[in-house]
Design a protein around this motif. Structure first.
Motif, PDB file in Angstrom:
ATOM      1  N   VAL A   1       0.848  -1.202   0.000  1.00  0.00           N
ATOM      2  CA  VAL A   1       0.000   0.000   0.000  1.00  0.00           C
ATOM      3  C   VAL A   1       0.883   1.252   0.000  1.00  0.00           C
ATOM      4  N   THR A   2       0.284   2.399  -0.284  1.00  0.00           N
ATOM      5  CA  THR A   2       1.078   3.630  -0.316  1.00  0.00           C
ATOM      6  C   THR A   2       1.383   4.084   1.108  1.00  0.00           C
ATOM      7  N   CYS A   3       2.457   4.838   1.253  1.00  0.00           N
ATOM      8  CA  CYS A   3       2.834   5.399   2.547  1.00  0.00           C
ATOM      9  C   CYS A   3       1.725   6.331   3.045  1.00  0.00           C
ATOM     10  N   ARG A   4       1.073   7.001   2.088  1.00  0.00           N
ATOM     11  CA  ARG A   4       0.014   7.934   2.436  1.00  0.00           C
ATOM     12  C   ARG A   4      -1.151   7.189   3.106  1.00  0.00           C
ATOM     13  N   SER A   5      -1.520   6.044   2.539  1.00  0.00           N
ATOM     14  CA  SER A   5      -2.589   5.241   3.142  1.00  0.00           C
ATOM     15  C   SER A   5      -2.174   4.729   4.511  1.00  0.00           C
ATOM     16  N   GLN A   6      -0.919   4.359   4.613  1.00  0.00           N
ATOM     17  CA  GLN A   6      -0.420   3.885   5.910  1.00  0.00           C
ATOM     18  C   GLN A   6      -0.654   4.961   6.967  1.00  0.00           C
ATOM     19  N   ASP A   7      -0.347   6.211   6.582  1.00  0.00           N
ATOM     20  CA  ASP A   7      -0.507   7.334   7.492  1.00  0.00           C
ATOM     21  C   ASP A   7      -1.986   7.597   7.769  1.00  0.00           C
ATOM     22  N   ALA A   8      -2.805   7.629   6.691  1.00  0.00           N
ATOM     23  CA  ALA A   8      -4.224   7.940   6.825  1.00  0.00           C
ATOM     24  C   ALA A   8      -4.950   6.913   7.697  1.00  0.00           C
ATOM     25  N   LEU A   9      -4.585   5.636   7.560  1.00  0.00           N
ATOM     26  CA  LEU A   9      -5.247   4.587   8.328  1.00  0.00           C
ATOM     27  C   LEU A   9      -4.550   4.334   9.665  1.00  0.00           C
ATOM     28  N   ALA A  10      -3.454   5.075   9.886  1.00  0.00           N
ATOM     29  CA  ALA A  10      -2.647   4.906  11.107  1.00  0.00           C
ATOM     30  C   ALA A  10      -2.278   3.437  11.314  1.00  0.00           C
ATOM     31  N   LEU A  11      -1.715   2.848  10.236  1.00  0.00           N
ATOM     32  CA  LEU A  11      -1.332   1.439  10.315  1.00  0.00           C
ATOM     33  C   LEU A  11      -0.048   1.281  11.113  1.00  0.00           C
ATOM     34  N   ALA A  12      -0.060   0.326  12.022  1.00  0.00           N
ATOM     35  CA  ALA A  12       1.138   0.018  12.794  1.00  0.00           C
ATOM     36  C   ALA A  12       1.041  -1.416  13.259  1.00  0.00           C
ATOM     37  N   ALA A  13       2.165  -1.955  13.686  1.00  0.00           N
ATOM     38  CA  ALA A  13       2.181  -3.348  14.132  1.00  0.00           C
ATOM     39  C   ALA A  13       1.166  -3.541  15.248  1.00  0.00           C
ATOM     40  N   GLY A  14       0.415  -4.617  15.193  1.00  0.00           N
ATOM     41  CA  GLY A  14      -0.559  -4.941  16.233  1.00  0.00           C
ATOM     42  C   GLY A  14      -1.956  -4.420  15.934  1.00  0.00           C
ATOM     43  N   GLU A  15      -2.104  -3.480  14.991  1.00  0.00           N
ATOM     44  CA  GLU A  15      -3.416  -2.919  14.653  1.00  0.00           C
ATOM     45  C   GLU A  15      -4.252  -3.956  13.911  1.00  0.00           C
ATOM     46  N   GLU A  16      -5.584  -3.856  14.122  1.00  0.00           N
ATOM     47  CA  GLU A  16      -6.475  -4.761  13.409  1.00  0.00           C
ATOM     48  C   GLU A  16      -6.934  -4.125  12.103  1.00  0.00           C
ATOM     49  N   VAL A  17      -6.914  -4.899  11.029  1.00  0.00           N
ATOM     50  CA  VAL A  17      -7.333  -4.393   9.716  1.00  0.00           C
ATOM     51  C   VAL A  17      -8.146  -5.471   9.000  1.00  0.00           C
ATOM     52  N   TRP A  18      -8.815  -5.051   7.934  1.00  0.00           N
ATOM     53  CA  TRP A  18      -9.450  -6.003   7.028  1.00  0.00           C
ATOM     54  C   TRP A  18      -8.646  -6.017   5.737  1.00  0.00           C
ATOM     55  N   ALA A  19      -8.275  -7.192   5.323  1.00  0.00           N
ATOM     56  CA  ALA A  19      -7.534  -7.312   4.055  1.00  0.00           C
ATOM     57  C   ALA A  19      -8.538  -7.638   2.956  1.00  0.00           C
ATOM     58  N   GLN A  20      -8.569  -6.804   1.921  1.00  0.00           N
ATOM     59  CA  GLN A  20      -9.427  -7.077   0.761  1.00  0.00           C
ATOM     60  C   GLN A  20      -8.552  -7.629  -0.349  1.00  0.00           C
ATOM     61  N   ILE A  21      -8.909  -8.819  -0.777  1.00  0.00           N
ATOM     62  CA  ILE A  21      -8.048  -9.473  -1.766  1.00  0.00           C
ATOM     63  C   ILE A  21      -8.739  -9.466  -3.117  1.00  0.00           C
ATOM     64  N   LYS A  22      -8.156  -8.724  -4.040  1.00  0.00           N
ATOM     65  CA  LYS A  22      -8.784  -8.476  -5.334  1.00  0.00           C
ATOM     66  C   LYS A  22      -8.699  -9.703  -6.244  1.00  0.00           C
ATOM     67  N   SER A  23      -7.564 -10.383  -6.204  1.00  0.00           N
ATOM     68  CA  SER A  23      -7.493 -11.586  -7.033  1.00  0.00           C
ATOM     69  C   SER A  23      -6.585 -12.624  -6.404  1.00  0.00           C
ATOM     70  N   VAL A  24      -6.955 -13.846  -6.636  1.00  0.00           N
ATOM     71  CA  VAL A  24      -6.234 -14.994  -6.080  1.00  0.00           C
ATOM     72  C   VAL A  24      -5.984 -15.938  -7.235  1.00  0.00           C
ATOM     73  N   ALA A  25      -4.755 -16.390  -7.386  1.00  0.00           N
ATOM     74  CA  ALA A  25      -4.476 -17.296  -8.502  1.00  0.00           C
ATOM     75  C   ALA A  25      -4.146 -18.672  -7.962  1.00  0.00           C
ATOM     76  N   ILE A  26      -4.804 -19.670  -8.537  1.00  0.00           N
ATOM     77  CA  ILE A  26      -4.413 -21.044  -8.196  1.00  0.00           C
ATOM     78  C   ILE A  26      -3.188 -21.346  -9.048  1.00  0.00           C
ATOM     79  N   VAL A  27      -2.082 -21.657  -8.405  1.00  0.00           N
ATOM     80  CA  VAL A  27      -0.906 -21.979  -9.217  1.00  0.00           C
ATOM     81  C   VAL A  27      -0.772 -23.478  -9.396  1.00  0.00           C
ATOM     82  N   ARG A  28      -1.472 -24.226  -8.567  1.00  0.00           N
ATOM     83  CA  ARG A  28      -1.343 -25.676  -8.731  1.00  0.00           C
ATOM     84  C   ARG A  28      -2.529 -26.374  -8.132  1.00  0.00           C
TER      85      ARG A  28
END
Lengths: 230, 396
Positions: B369-396
């Protein structure tokens, strides 16, 4: 047309060229393989020696061979001690001289064909568990086939066209050392121009056909080139 | 050359599995090739010491010029390498002990697939295969032969001349030829590198089949993350003729401090089990250590184990669950750490599932993610977030 003496000369020439070509393929192939693969210091000197007959006047080669095979020469003394007499002015003497004279025409095409393969075919063969000998017979030689054909044709044609060395070593003993080129020379000396015409025309047509066949063959499969023409 | 006169460069610590030297199910090797200019010893082409499992696919990965191919050639014996040793599943092929015989290439029970197919042009496809079959380590009966021909789908090509085949077909013949010597170790040197993308896609399924149907170890050299992610179980990472890392492929490929610059290829590799097929929406539900993911249905059956790849650039973050998003996969995560990306505008956020403890490394997902988003969301170790995964590839 062609006299009995002319036919004898043609027969002798074909016999000499066939013998020399066979021997050169047997001796020249391992030599060419070694030259193509070796990283030894000896590669330079050996290559120079093999190529020498290309640049040396045939008379020089013939002169040294005459000395070498003569009664005072090392080979002459060896053959005499074995009870074989001396080699100059005999058919075996001609064969030895021709081997040296035609050597580069056989070695070069084979060496080039093997060098052009690069390391890869031999490496592939080794990973398929072919030992060096197996690999030589079943990969290196088949891949060098165009080079081998070129070598045999050039070796044969060049031996047929030999004159200077034969004059020095063999003289012109009918049926023993008198080959076509010498026979033509004798006809001209004797002002027998008609005879000289027939034989010369035969040589011309033969040489042209051989080279034409070779070039057509080369065009058909462009592999394993050769550097020197006759 | 006196080995004691060779000064080993410092800082050449290698992480490798601690395996006892007598292990019969591992490949242990030590190679170094000094690079000499004149009589001066300037550097090492190759200086490696490794121990890898004696089964499965080991990917040898690294940038061009890192010594991958040289290492493979040393193992095959194609590159003479004094002062080296190599033991493959309990058999010594090469030893540094003076007087110990080095097994020549043609006596090593290997199959080797070169980057270029390198078929013998004077033989037909069948002739190429027979060449190998005749010299195999053990007799190849008609059944074995047909099996391999079928595995590589060559039945229709046997009479063809090698030069009349496409690059992909030639490479399939080369692979079949290598298999027909019945090797105990299969070495593959970027077998797909000379092929275009479409041909690669054609041939990758064959390599996967190979992986499933063979019980011999395969060493697979590649500089493509895709190929390694699809094929490798274990990974040797190379750089400048040294081994940088060695370990299980999924774990190694999921690291943000991956020693080889991956750029857009950076991501995680997850092992997951298919648990449900949703035929209405053509979707699959797969469970990994960090939760469930919805994937496009590509025919896998429930219960099947799959390997999926989530690229860091395909993961975005929200503070609260964004329920009116088109993105299907939203996972509750906790930030483990945040590291700088090579791009100064971006950071890499490593997250573990909230359900598991932070010390446990399973189920980790990385977001770029961008540094700006990191700042805006106040991301830091231990914080709770939701990960949105846009695409997942089956490789095998």
């Amino acid at each position: 047309m062609l006299s009995d003496a002319d036919l004898a000369a043609i027969w002798l020439t074909l016999k000499l060229a066939t013998t020399v070509t066979l021997l050169l393929m047997i001796l020249g192939t391992p030599l060419a393989y070694w030259l193509a693969k070796t990283r030894s210091w000896w590669k330079g000197p050996v290559s120079a020696l093999v190529t020498l007959p290309l640049v040396l006047p045939p008379t020089v080669l013939g002169f040294y061979l005459l000395i070498f095979m003569g009664p005072q020469g090392p080979l002459g003394q060896l053959t005499e001690s074995l009870g074989l007499g001396t080699l100059p002015f005999t058919f075996p003497g001609l064969v030895i001289a021709s081997l040296l004279y035609s050597l580069p025409f056989v070695v070069q095409p084979i060496q080039n064909a093997i060098e052009a393969q690069g390391q890869r075919p031999a490496e592939v063969a080794a990973t398929l568990r072919a030992g060096p000998w197996d690999s030589f017979w079943h990969v290196t030689l088949p891949l060098a086939k165009p080079g081998l054909v070129t070598a045999a044709v050039l070796g044969f044609a060049h031996t047929v066209g030999e004159f200077g060395v034969i004059l020095m070593i063999g003289g012109n003993i009918p049926g023993v050392t008198k080959v076509v080129s010498i026979q033509i020379y004798d006809h001209v000396e004797a002002l027998e121009y008609t005879q000289a015409h027939w034989l010369s025309a035969a040589m011309l047509i033969f040489s042209f056909s051989v080279l034409l066949a070779l070039y057509v063959l080369q065009r058909r499969r462009a592999a394993g080139g050769w550097r020197y023409g006759p | 050359m006196d080995p004691s006169s060779i000064k080993r460069p410092a800082g050449n610590q290698v992480n490798h599995l601690a395996t006892p030297p007598a292990a019969t199910n591992s490949i242990d090797g030590r190679f170094y090739l000094p690079f000499t200019r004149g009589r001066q010893q300037t550097d090492f082409f190759l200086d490696v010491d490794f121990s890898i499992p004696g089964s499965g696919v080991t990917g040898i990965f690294g940038p061009s010029g890192s010594g991958k191919t040289t290492l493979l050639r040393c193992i095959a014996g194609l590159q003479p390498c004094a002062q080296s040793h190599l033991r493959v599943n309990g058999e010594t092929w090469q030893s540094a002990n003076p007087g110990a015989a080095t097994l020549p290439v043609h006596k090593r029970p290997i199959g080797y697939v070169f980057q270029q197919p390198s078929l013998f042009p004077h033989l037909s496809v069948e002739g190429n295969l027979t060449f190998a079959r005749k010299r195999a380590t053990q007799p190849v009966n008609a059944e074995n032969y047909d099996e391999i021909v079928q595995l590589m789908d060559l039945s229709g090509l046997l009479d063809a001349r090698p030069e009349s085949l496409s690059g992909g077909e030639q490479q399939r013949v080369a692979i079949a030829r290598a298999l027909l010597v019945k090797p105990q170790l299969l070495l593959m040197d970027e077998p797909l590198a000379a092929l275009d993308l479409a041909r690669k896609r054609d041939i990758l399924p064959y390599l996967e089949k190979l992986h499933q149907s063979l019980d011999i170890p395969i060493l697979y050299v590649s500089h493509s993350v895709d190929e390694i992610a699809r094929l490798a179980d274990h990974l040797l990472l190379m750089g400048d003729g040294r081994i940088r890392e060695s370990g299980a492929a999924p774990a190694l490929l999921s690291r943000t401090d991956f020693p080889v610059q991956l750029g857009d290829d950076l991501g995680v590799l997850l092992e997951a089990d298919v648990i449900e097929r949703d035929t209405q929406w053509n979707l699959l539900r797969a469970r990994f250590d960090g939760g469930d993911l919805w994937l496009r249905d590509s025919g896998e059956a429930p219960g099947e184990r799959i390997r999926i790849r989530v690229l860091a650039r395909d993961v975005s973050l929200t503070r609260t669950e964004d329920t009116d998003s088109s993105i299907l996969n939203r996972l509750p995560m906790r930030v483990v750490d945040i590291t700088a990306d090579r791009d100064p505008a971006m950071v890499l956020v490593r997250m573990s599932p909230r359900a598991t403890s932070v010390s446990d490394n399973s189920g980790i997902i990385t977001a770029r993610v961008t540094c700006r988003s990191q700042d805006a969301l106040a991301l830091a170790a231990g914080e709770e977030v939701w990960a949105q995964i846009k695409s997942v590839a089956i490789v095998r």
